[in-house]
Design an enzyme around this catalytic site. Structure first.
Site, PDB file in Angstrom:
ATOM      1  N   ARG A  40       0.806  -1.222   0.000  1.00  0.00           N
ATOM      2  CA  ARG A  40       0.000   0.000   0.000  1.00  0.00           C
ATOM      3  C   ARG A  40       0.835   1.267   0.000  1.00  0.00           C
ATOM      4  NH1 ARG A  40      -4.626   0.940   4.414  1.00  0.00           N
ATOM      5  NH2 ARG A  40      -5.563  -0.800   3.284  1.00  0.00           N
ATOM      6  N   HIS A  86      -7.843  -3.421  -8.094  1.00  0.00           N
ATOM      7  CA  HIS A  86      -7.685  -2.703  -6.824  1.00  0.00           C
ATOM      8  C   HIS A  86      -9.017  -2.661  -6.082  1.00  0.00           C
ATOM      9  CE1 HIS A  86      -5.088  -0.220  -4.319  1.00  0.00           C
ATOM     10  NE2 HIS A  86      -6.046   0.679  -4.197  1.00  0.00           N
ATOM     11  N   TYR A 130     -16.046  14.196 -14.977  1.00  0.00           N
ATOM     12  CA  TYR A 130     -15.790  15.346 -15.851  1.00  0.00           C
ATOM     13  C   TYR A 130     -14.433  15.289 -16.540  1.00  0.00           C
ATOM     14  CZ  TYR A 130     -19.739  17.338 -13.303  1.00  0.00           C
ATOM     15  OH  TYR A 130     -20.964  17.557 -12.756  1.00  0.00           O
TER      16      TYR A 130
END
Length: 857
Positions: A40, A86, A130
């Site tokens: 991680r 993931h 977006y």
């Protein structure tokens, strides 16, 4: 019921496991720690990526989002990463992808994002629905040849997909882009470096495996931040690149523009790495608003498409270099950066220097190139075998066609041509699938050319696999190719030494006059002259009174002496400005003081280098002189010792401006005059010497310097002011009782509480006199203290606490003294306390007093 209980007990015995809580916590936390350390928060030393970053780049590569292809919605990419590789929140994936695209965080961005991807002001990126993204050209070099089995793959979280454990990484990404992360017990902080320099160092390591750290540092000169700036501290860089930890200073890049002949502007064009620009502007503006720095007129963020620009307009006449130094010292225009180069090496977190990281990278590249060469060799050998079959077929093409025509189907055709012509199954497959136009003369020649190329390729690959020198040469060639394609000029400047900025706060203070007041209860106030003039009433606590009031410059310093033998060093500009009618600030809010500690005298100093002596006296008669220069300090956040005191003793009197005589007066009215030369000058930590012999219950009330031509006034506990003359006092040696100065009466006696000298010049100027009682202050003049025919002087206030006669504005006149009536030197040394009394024939002792001529009050 018993059967049910038996079943329940059996179930509990089979299903419930009895384990100690500490064993559970230990094993579970160890498993969790292993996960967050390895999978991680910390980057792999080989490709410089954390798992989430690696998965993002791999998924984008699988989606075909190359740098020369069209963009895809970020939400689609995040969904692909989350669904296949993931299994965490899409927001964490998107945030990691945004960071990979930010050119102010990454030295070489690995994601090319279209849309709002955040800013150096700390603005967050637009929502993933977006924005659009694709791989950058540099990221493709990290993924290059991944399809050629160059790295190992493992099953994903649901065993339906395969994901790489590391990327091939054609350049040392860990050093080029750096890394930051925090895990359990470990953290990493690696700054970015220049790609060209890092590749040069890697090539040097390949050429010389025994290269030293010092030689590596000739190539990697220091960090190269995407935001530029100036890095100071060659020693810190060397330590960090050698050991993995070290400290450097990152300074903004600035220049000074001239607005007019007397006005300048500081312009910031580059700021330190990971400093938020909007917060920096706000921080500097806060300094201006809070009057921490008075010479800043305005600060503006003028950043536009041409680049970063912060403009700081200064007031006319301001010292631009001083202002810049102050801002560097007090704001994030200059920050420190601490290396902590921790990465995963062989599945373990290790603190490593640059040389170790480059060695790991070179070993990784050896593995990558070896795996790729094996893959390409296998592919070339297989194709070469097929081409051999096709070429062989061209010599018997008619017979092959005839056999195929006789055959029932494809598999029968393959078996027949294998049996009759000796082709292998792979060759037979290629022959039966061959299109007839390929049998032209042109295509037969193409097969011959392909055969020659394949032979050369196979030979080259076999040499690479059998010769490590050629393997390293291949790695070196590929690195130099990447360098040629991707390198960019250094953005960060390097300076060898860390500049130690020292700022004298007085240089930042505007030179102006201000009113200062200090009360006996310890309240201090500073007000503008305008506020002082306009105030009709003074802000004071009930029963409080000023013991000091005067007009001072903001650059002056107050020395506040306390009864505990301490002093407080207080620059005037450090006192918060208030209105004169306000109460002021309690001294304990500025500098911590002890319980029962009080201010007894205030000295205003403009210049500590002047030759001034200060007289200190305690109530038990200890006395010493000190030099004013000894009181100057650079740190003043607490009280400082001015005189060592014995137990139960207190500092009661402080006087300045040394004269040839010292007058000491006790509470019960004894006065002793002796030469100043007799009193030694000591340091601040020393105690004093005995100045005056005292009765058992008596104590020193006040001591001061005086000339022989001076008068002096003393204040009694009942508020009376009495005048006397220095010349009329006999001169004794130190450590005598002296003579009685005031008649003692049994009921409501007059005790001496304070005194002050009066020169002829002060009389001429009719200077001010401050008389302080326990409840209020009386400001009067010397002429109002005119002599009265009363041995207890003139009553001025209700009860006496403190008196001060203001100094004259003009230099004091020298007046030749009349010959003093003093005992001879020999007699002085033999003087005894009995000289202060006379003895009658009836053996009665009478005290001598020059005030016996006057009547009682």
């Amino acid at each position: 019921m018993s059967k049910l209980n038996n079943k329940l007990d059996k179930f509990l015995d089979e299903k419930v496991e009895k384990v100690l809580l500490e064993d559970i916590m230990s094993s579970r936390f160890a498993r969790y720690s292993k996960y967050i350390i390895q999978d991680r928060a910390l980057p792999d030393a080989r490709d410089g990526l954390k798992p989430v970053q690696r998965r993002i780049l791999y998924a984008m590569g699988q989606m075909g989002l190359n740098y020369n292809k069209s963009y895809k919605k970020s939400a689609r990419i995040a969904g692909e990463v989350m669904g296949k590789y993931h299994p965490h929140g899409d927001s964490s994936i998107y945030e990691a992808m945004v960071r990979l695209s930010q050119d102010f965080k990454m030295r070489i961005p690995l994601v090319d994002m279209h849309g709002n991807n955040g800013s150096i002001d700390g603005d967050s990126a637009a929502a993933m629905r977006y924005t659009e993204a694709r791989l950058s050209k540099e990221a493709e070099y990290l993924l290059k040849d991944i399809e050629k089995r160059t790295v190992s793959f493992v099953p994903n979280f649901d065993d339906e997909e395969q994901e790489p454990t590391v990327l091939p990484a054609r350049f040392p990404n860990l050093l080029v882009n750096g890394a930051m992360g925090i895990s359990a017990g470990y953290a990493t902080k690696i700054p970015p470096h220049n790609l060209g320099e890092v590749i040069d160092a890697t090539v040097a390591l390949i050429d010389n495996p025994d290269i030293t750290n010092d030689e590596i540092l000739k190539y990697i000169k220091g960090p190269d931040f995407p935001t530029g700036g100036i890095v100071q501290g060659k020693a810190g860089i060397k330590q960090a690149l050698t050991t993995g930890s070290g400290k450097i200073i990152i300074r903004s890049k600035t220049n000074i523009e001239e607005i007019s002949k007397s006005q300048d502007r500081i312009v910031v064009t580059q700021i330190p790495y990971e400093v938020n620009k909007a917060d920096l502007v706000r921080q500097i503006d806060t300094l201006r608003i809070n009057n921490n720095i008075e010479d800043i007129l305005e600060i503006r963020d003028e950043t536009d498409q041409e680049g970063l620009r912060i403009a700081i307009d200064l007031k006319k006449g301001a010292d631009s270099q001083l202002m810049l130094n102050y801002l560097l010292k007090t704001s994030d225009l200059q920050v420190s950066y601490n290396y902590n180069m921790v990465a995963i090496l062989k599945h373990r977190p290790v603190l490593s220097g640059v040389l170790d990281l480059l060695k790991v990278y070179v070993e990784h590249q050896k593995e990558v190139v070896t795996n790729r060469s094996n893959f390409e060799l296998e592919k070339a050998t297989k194709r070469n075998h097929i081409v051999d079959g096709l070429i062989k077929m061209t010599s018997v093409v008619s017979e092959v066609i005839e056999e195929i025509r006789k055959s029932k189907n494809k598999s029968d055709s393959k078996e027949n041509i294998q049996k009759h012509f000796g082709f292998t199954e792979i060759q037979a497959e290629a022959i039966v699938m061959l299109q007839l136009y390929r049998l032209s003369t042109t295509d037969i020649q193409a097969l011959m050319d392909e055969k020659a190329n394949l032979d050369n390729e196979i030979e080259a690959l076999e040499r690479i696999l059998s010769n490590e020198r050629l393997l390293l040469k291949t790695i070196k060639t590929e690195l130099l190719e990447v360098q040629k394609q991707l390198q960019s000029p250094r953005k960060t400047e390097l300076e060898a030494e860390i500049e130690n900025i020292k700022i004298d706060e007085k240089d930042l203070i505007s030179d102006e006059q201000t009113m200062i007041g200090v009360t006996k209860d310890g309240y201090i106030k500073r007000a503008s002259l305008r506020s002082y003039t306009a105030s009709k009433e003074v802000g004071l606590k009930e029963n409080d009174a000023f013991i000091y009031e005067g007009e001072l410059n903001t650059l002056d310093t107050l020395i506040l002496f306390t009864n505990m033998g301490q002093y407080i060093y207080l620059p005037v500009f450090k006192i918060d400005e208030q209105k004169w009618r306000d109460l002021g600030v309690f001294i304990n809010n500025i500098v911590p003081i002890q319980k029962g500690e009080m201010i007894i005298r205030v000295l205003a100093v403009s210049n500590f280098s002047q030759d001034m002596k200060i007289l200190l006296t305690t109530k038990l008669g200890q006395m010493k002189q000190i030099n004013l220069a000894d009181l100057e300090v650079s740190r003043y956040n607490k009280t400082l010792r001015v005189m060592k005191l014995n137990k139960d003793d207190q500092l009661v009197s402080v006087d300045f401006n040394q004269q040839e005589n010292i007058i000491a007066i006790s509470k019960e009215g004894y006065v002793l005059r002796f030469d100043t030369e007799e009193l030694p000058i000591y340091g601040l930590t020393a105690g004093g010497v005995k100045s005056m012999a005292l009765n058992e219950k008596d104590e020193v009330a006040v001591a001061f310097y005086a000339k022989e031509t001076d008068d002096f006034y003393f204040l009694t506990s009942r508020g009376h002011v009495i005048k006397d003359t220095v010349l009329e006092l006999p001169k004794y040696a130190r450590n005598r009782r002296g003579i009685i100065l005031i008649e003692r009466i049994k009921t409501s006696p007059h005790f001496i509480v304070s005194a002050s000298r009066l020169s002829k010049t002060q009389v001429k100027e009719d200077v001010k006199v401050r008389l302080v009682s326990t409840k209020d202050t009386l400001l009067t003049t010397v002429s109002e203290l005119k002599y009265v025919a009363n041995k207890f002087g003139k009553k001025m206030i209700d009860d006496g606490y403190y008196m001060e006669i203001y100094p004259s504005n003009e230099p004091e006149e020298f007046i030749k003294p009349t010959p003093p009536k003093v005992v001879k030197k020999e007699e002085v040394t033999q003087a005894k306390v009995i000289e202060e009394t006379i003895q009658t024939k009836q053996n009665q002792k009478l005290r001598l007093s020059r005030l016996d001529l006057f009547d009682e009050e």
